[in-house]
Scaffold this active site. Structure first.
Site, PDB file in Angstrom:
ATOM      1  CE  LYS A   1     -15.014  12.672  -3.246  1.00 45.09           C
ATOM      2  NZ  LYS A   1     -13.620  12.325  -3.030  1.00 45.09           N
TER       3      LYS A   1
ATOM      4  CE  LYS B   1     -13.934  10.401   1.225  1.00 47.89           C
ATOM      5  NZ  LYS B   1     -13.624   9.461   0.179  1.00 47.89           N
TER       6      LYS B   1
ATOM      7  CD  GLU C   1     -17.303  11.381  -0.901  1.00 53.30           C
ATOM      8  OE1 GLU C   1     -16.468  11.562  -0.096  1.00 53.30           O
ATOM      9  OE2 GLU C   1     -17.641  10.508  -1.935  1.00 53.30           O
TER      10      GLU C   1
ATOM     11  NE  ARG D   1      -2.526  -1.101   3.632  1.00 54.04           N
ATOM     12  CZ  ARG D   1      -2.466  -2.497   4.480  1.00 54.04           C
ATOM     13  NH1 ARG D   1      -2.964  -3.476   3.625  1.00 54.04           N
ATOM     14  NH2 ARG D   1      -2.062  -2.508   5.476  1.00 54.04           N
TER      15      ARG D   1
HETATM   16  P1  13P Z   1     -14.444   7.592  -6.385  1.00 51.63           P
HETATM   17  O1  13P Z   1     -14.050   8.584  -7.367  1.00 51.63           O
HETATM   18  O2  13P Z   1     -13.738   6.325  -6.816  1.00 51.63           O
HETATM   19  O3  13P Z   1     -15.991   7.410  -6.307  1.00 51.63           O
HETATM   20  O4  13P Z   1     -13.928   7.849  -5.318  1.00 51.63           O
HETATM   21  C1  13P Z   1     -14.115   9.225  -4.568  1.00 51.63           C
HETATM   22  C2  13P Z   1     -14.310   9.039  -3.156  1.00 51.63           C
HETATM   23  O5  13P Z   1     -13.394   9.723  -2.557  1.00 51.63           O
HETATM   24  C3  13P Z   1     -15.358   8.245  -2.473  1.00 51.63           C
HETATM   25  O6  13P Z   1     -15.673   8.530  -1.238  1.00 51.63           O
END
Ligand code: 13P
Length: 342
Positions: free
Chosen positions: A219, A136, A177, A46
Site C-alpha cells: 500500500k 495494515k 504501507e 464513531r
Molecule cells: P488515505 O487514503 O486517506 O491516505 O488513507 C489511507 C490510509 O489507510 C492511510 O494509512
C-alpha cells in the site's frame, strides 16, 4: 503458515473491479475528520458513522475489504451484530490496523519510526479470533532537501518486515504501507527518487526476514508533486512516473498494489488510478485502499444527522463505484455527474 490461504486472501482483496476501504482512523484522526463537519467524536458517533459505511447496500460489488481500528473491530451495528460479521455478510473481508503510530525516531530530527511490535504476536491472534484476515502497518517519510535519511528508511523497512513476518506466522495477510508524504514543495522527480529508495529497502528487508511476497499486498503513495510544488504534474505524468517507479521496485510475486490517497482530492485519486490502469496490464493488480478519497463525500453528506444516512450511503456507494471503474481504466470525469442526476 499456510501460504496458499494467505495468497488467496491477498488475491481476493485485489479481485477485478474491487478495492479496499480504509476506515481505520485512530481516535485522534477521526476526531479531526469529525471536527471538519462539526460532529463530536464520541464512541457512539464513531460507531454510527462506521455502521453507515459498513451497511451500505451493494458496496460489496466494489469493496473487497475494510480496514478497521481496534475500537471498531469490537463494535456492533445498532441491531447488535459485530462489525466483522456485518462485513462478512456483504462478502467483504475484515482487516485491522495494528501499528500504534509513527513516533519520533531517536537522533533523527523531523523523522519518525512506526511502533507497535511489542506484544504484536498476541494481538494478531486476538484480532484473528475477532474475524480479521488481513492487517495494515503504516510507515511515513517526510521529504525535504535532506530528508528522509537512509537511517529512517532502513529503520522503518526493518519494522515493516518484522510486522509482516509476524502476520504471516499468525495466518494474516500483511499490507505493508510505506507512505512518502505529499507535504512540501518537492517536485515529482524528488518523490520518485524517495519512493524508489523506500521500496528498495523494504523489499530487501522482506526478503531477509523470510516474508513470502505472494501472501502480501503493498500500500504505497503514488509518485506525485508535493502539495506546495509550483509545478504540479499532470495526470499522465503521475501515471507514467508511478508505473516506472513500481515496475523497477516491486517484485511480480506481489499480487497487488493498493494505493493510499494521501490527501489527494477524491477526484484526483480516482483519475490517477484510472490513468495507471489504462496503461496496463501490469505485473500486479493495481487497486485502491483509500481512506479520505472514499469517505470525504459521505462524511460531508452525513454531518452527524441520522436523517442524512441514506444520502451519505449514496455518496459513498458512488465514490466506490467510480474507483471500481478506475480499476478497469474505464472511468471518465463525466461519471462524476451521475450522482447529481440520479
Ligand atoms: P488515505 O487514503 O486517506 O491516505 O488513507 C489511507 C490510509 O489507510 C492511510 O494509512
Amino acid at each position: 503458515m499456510d501460504i496458499s490461504t494467505l495468497e488467496s486472501t491477498a488475491r481476493a482483496l485485489v479481485a477485478p473491479g474491487k478495492g479496499i476501504l480504509a476506515a481505520d482512523e485512530s481516535s485522534g484522526t477521526i476526531k479531526k475528520r469529525f471536527d471538519s463537519i462539526g460532529v463530536e467524536s464520541t464512541e457512539d458517533n464513531r460507531r454510527a458513522y462506521r455502521e453507515l459505511l459498513f451497511t451500505t447496500a451493494g458496496a460489496g460489488e466494489f469493496i473487497s475489504g475494510v480496514i478497521l481500528y481496534d475500537e471498531t473491530i469490537r463494535q456492533s451495528s445498532s441491531d447488535g451484530k459485530p462489525f466483522p460479521k456485518v462485513l462478512e455478510e456483504q462478502g467483504i473481508i475484515p482487516g485491522i490496523k495494528v501499528d500504534t503510530g509513527a513516533k519520533p525516531l531517536a537522533l533523527a530530527e523531523g523523522e519518525t519510526v512506526t511502533e507497535g511490535l511489542d506484544g504484536l504476536r498476541d494481538r494478531l491472534a486476538e484480532y484473528r479470533g475477532l474475524g480479521a484476515r488481513f492487517a495494515k502497518w503504516r510507515a511515513t517519510y517526510s521529504i525535504s532537501d535532506t530528508l528522509p535519511s537512509q537511517y529512517c528508511i532502513d529503520a522503518n523497512a526493518h519494522a515493516l518486515a518484522r510486522y509482516a513476518a509476524l502476520c504471516q506466522e499468525g495466518g494474516i495477510v500483511p499490507i505493508v504501507e510505506p507512505e512518502v508524504l505529499m507535504e512540501g514543495t518537492h517536485t515529482i522527480d524528488r518523490s520518485y527518487d524517495v519512493t524508489a529508495a523506500v521500496l528498495d529497502a523494504l523489499y530487501e528487508e522482506l526478503f531477509a526476514q523470510r516474508v513470502q511476497l505472494e501472501g502480501t499486498l503493498l500500500k504505497p503513495n503514488m509518485v506525485l508533486s508535493g502539495y506546495d510544488c509550483r509545478q504540479q504534474a499532470s495526470v499522465d505524468e503521475v501515471a507514467e512516473k508511478t508505473i516506472k517507479c513500481f515496475r523497477t521496485g516491486v517484485p511480480a510475486a506481489v499480487p497487488g498494489i493498493v494505493f493510499l490517497s494521501g490527501g489527494q482530492t477524491d477526484e484526483d485519486a480516482t483519475a490517477h488510478l484510472d490513468a495507471i490502469n489504462k496503461r496496463g496490464p501490469h505485473p500486479w493488480e493495481i487497486s485502491f485502499s483509500y481512506g479520505r478519497a472514499l469517505q470525504a463525500p459521505a462524511l460531508k453528506a452525513w454531518k452527524g444527522d441520522p436523517a442524512n444516512v441514506a444520502a451519505a450511503q449514496k455518496a459513498y456507494y458512488h465514490r466506490a463505484k467510480l474507483n471500481s471503474a478506475a480499476r478497469f481504466g474505464s472511468y471518465s470525469p463525466e461519471m462524476e455527474k451521475e450522482l447529481v442526476s440520479s
